[in-house]
Design a protein around this motif. Structure first.
Motif, mmCIF file in Angstrom:
data_model
loop_
_atom_site.group_PDB
_atom_site.id
_atom_site.type_symbol
_atom_site.label_atom_id
_atom_site.label_comp_id
_atom_site.label_asym_id
_atom_site.label_seq_id
_atom_site.Cartn_x
_atom_site.Cartn_y
_atom_site.Cartn_z
ATOM 1 N N ALA A 22 6.339 20.920 20.484
ATOM 2 C CA ALA A 22 7.051 20.572 19.260
ATOM 3 C C ALA A 22 6.441 21.303 18.083
ATOM 4 C CB ALA A 22 6.980 19.056 19.029
ATOM 5 N N LEU A 23 7.307 21.860 17.266
ATOM 6 C CA LEU A 23 6.830 22.585 16.103
ATOM 7 C C LEU A 23 6.475 21.624 14.976
ATOM 8 C CD1 LEU A 23 9.477 25.427 16.106
ATOM 9 C CD2 LEU A 23 7.209 25.453 17.116
ATOM 10 N N ASP A 59 10.982 15.974 17.847
ATOM 11 C CA ASP A 59 11.272 14.666 17.241
ATOM 12 C C ASP A 59 12.397 14.781 16.218
ATOM 13 O OD1 ASP A 59 9.930 12.188 17.966
ATOM 14 O OD2 ASP A 59 8.063 13.254 17.603
ATOM 15 N N GLN A 60 12.308 15.781 15.362
ATOM 16 C CA GLN A 60 13.323 15.972 14.334
ATOM 17 C C GLN A 60 14.674 16.299 14.946
ATOM 18 O OE1 GLN A 60 11.430 19.046 12.064
ATOM 19 N NE2 GLN A 60 10.488 17.613 10.621
ATOM 20 N N LEU A 61 14.667 17.166 15.948
ATOM 21 C CA LEU A 61 15.929 17.523 16.596
ATOM 22 C C LEU A 61 16.561 16.321 17.267
ATOM 23 C CD1 LEU A 61 17.993 19.673 17.353
ATOM 24 C CD2 LEU A 61 16.569 20.270 19.331
ATOM 25 N N GLU A 80 7.268 17.156 27.329
ATOM 26 C CA GLU A 80 7.938 16.554 26.173
ATOM 27 C C GLU A 80 9.051 15.581 26.560
ATOM 28 O OE1 GLU A 80 7.378 19.515 22.485
ATOM 29 O OE2 GLU A 80 8.911 20.149 23.902
ATOM 30 N N TRP A 81 9.160 15.238 27.813
ATOM 31 C CA TRP A 81 10.191 14.283 28.213
ATOM 32 C C TRP A 81 9.980 12.911 27.559
ATOM 33 C CZ3 TRP A 81 10.004 15.729 34.121
ATOM 34 C CH2 TRP A 81 10.697 16.940 34.314
ATOM 35 N N ASP A 82 8.716 12.578 27.286
ATOM 36 C CA ASP A 82 8.445 11.290 26.635
ATOM 37 C C ASP A 82 9.069 11.230 25.244
ATOM 38 O OD1 ASP A 82 6.615 13.272 25.767
ATOM 39 O OD2 ASP A 82 5.190 11.743 25.109
ATOM 40 N N VAL A 83 9.168 12.392 24.579
ATOM 41 C CA VAL A 83 9.812 12.417 23.259
ATOM 42 C C VAL A 83 11.296 12.105 23.390
ATOM 43 C CG1 VAL A 83 10.309 13.834 21.228
ATOM 44 C CG2 VAL A 83 8.131 14.110 22.434
#
Length: 293
Positions: A22-23, A59-61, A80-83
């Motif tokens: 994530a950026l 998160d933002q997306l 990043e699947w948890d996000v």
């Protein structure tokens, strides 16, 4: 479009970080974000490719996607699947097992590494409750199509049984070789469909990228109607340019979406255009609205 914005570089960066990092939050995010959501008609399951909105953190997306009515994010790996789960979004096309776009199943040189990668990833995809896992043919590198087909069958059959056991669909993407991915082998639906036929499994499908196939073969709606049984996922973008689905491009996306819906397709259609407008979130909202037939 500058080459630094290319999908190849973006995918390479994600792979290097274990399928995506994530950026940092973007200063202009608050100005772009809008609380207005779209009431979806329910005929198309909408997704968006993570790499095309790299100016936002995942998160933002996810927040933007939920507001618009998008159900899933494409091309997110296990780190990043948890996000996605936190936001209640699906991973509509998982990645992270591939080496890259140019070293694929058509070349036996890469089979050992690919088989190791996919054998490890397939159970993870299933355990997370996801279904689609992307793969690539790789480049020709002087190889003829028949040899590429034979090699792909040999490599894919070594992991296809595992995919069937876990209910995971290996999905090979069709990419154009005229403009964006020179020398890529799976650049025509006929080649990909022949591979599907030789494998003979419901757990191997094609990712029909509308933008890419418009460049290399056209006849989009006829292909969807005739060959939809082999297509497990769709990507969009405006042609020429791979940008917004607006009046500057040639594809009639509402008609294409109606053709997809008419086949009984229940999977995802993912937006994969590179936004150029100042308000990039509005571009995504407009594309989803256009495709929500």
């Amino acid at each position: 479009m500058k080459k630094v914005n290319s999908r190849r570089k973006a995918v390479k960066q994600m792979l290097a970080a274990g399928a995506g990092i994530a950026l940092a939050p973007t200063a202009g995010f608050a100005a772009e974000k809008s609380a207005a959501s779209i009431t979806m008609k329910g005929n198309i399951n909408h997704s968006v490719c993570r790499w095309t909105y790299g100016h936002l953190s995942l998160d933002q997306l996810c927040v933007v996607a939920k507001e618009i009515g998008i159900k899933a994010i494409d091309l997110v790996g296990p780190k990043e699947w948890d996000v996605l789960k936190k936001h209640g979004l699906d991973s509509s096309m998982c990645n992270g097992a591939e080496i890259n776009l140019v070293q694929g199943f058509n070349n036996t040189t890469y089979h050992q590494k690919l088989i190791e990668n996919y054998a490890a990833m397939i159970p993870l995809v299933a355990k997370a409750g996801y279904k689609n896992l992307i793969c690539f043919s790789g480049n020709r590198d002087g190889m003829d199509d028949e040899t590429g087909l034979q090699n792909s069958v040999i490599g894919l059959k070594k992991i296809l049984g595992l995919a069937e056991k876990h209910g995971v669909i290996l999905t090979m993407e069709l990419l154009n070789s005229r403009v964006d991915h020179k020398d890529y082998m799976c650049d025509r639906s006929t080649w990909g469909i022949e591979l599907c036929k030789r494998l003979g499994s419901e757990n191997f499908k094609l990712l029909y990228d509308i933008y890419h196939m418009q460049i290399d073969e056209g006849d989009i709606i006829r292909s969807i109607k005739s060959n939809h049984l082999y297509y497990g996922h769709y990507h969009t973008a405006g042609n020429p340019g791979r940008h917004e689905l607006d009046e500057n491009q040639e594809l009639n996306y509402p008609a294409i979406m109606r053709a997809i819906h008419a086949t009984g397709f229940k999977g995802y259609v993912a937006q994969e255009f590179i936004p150029t407008a100042t308000d990039k979130i509005a571009s995504l909202r407009n594309a989803v609205t256009l495709c929500d037939i």
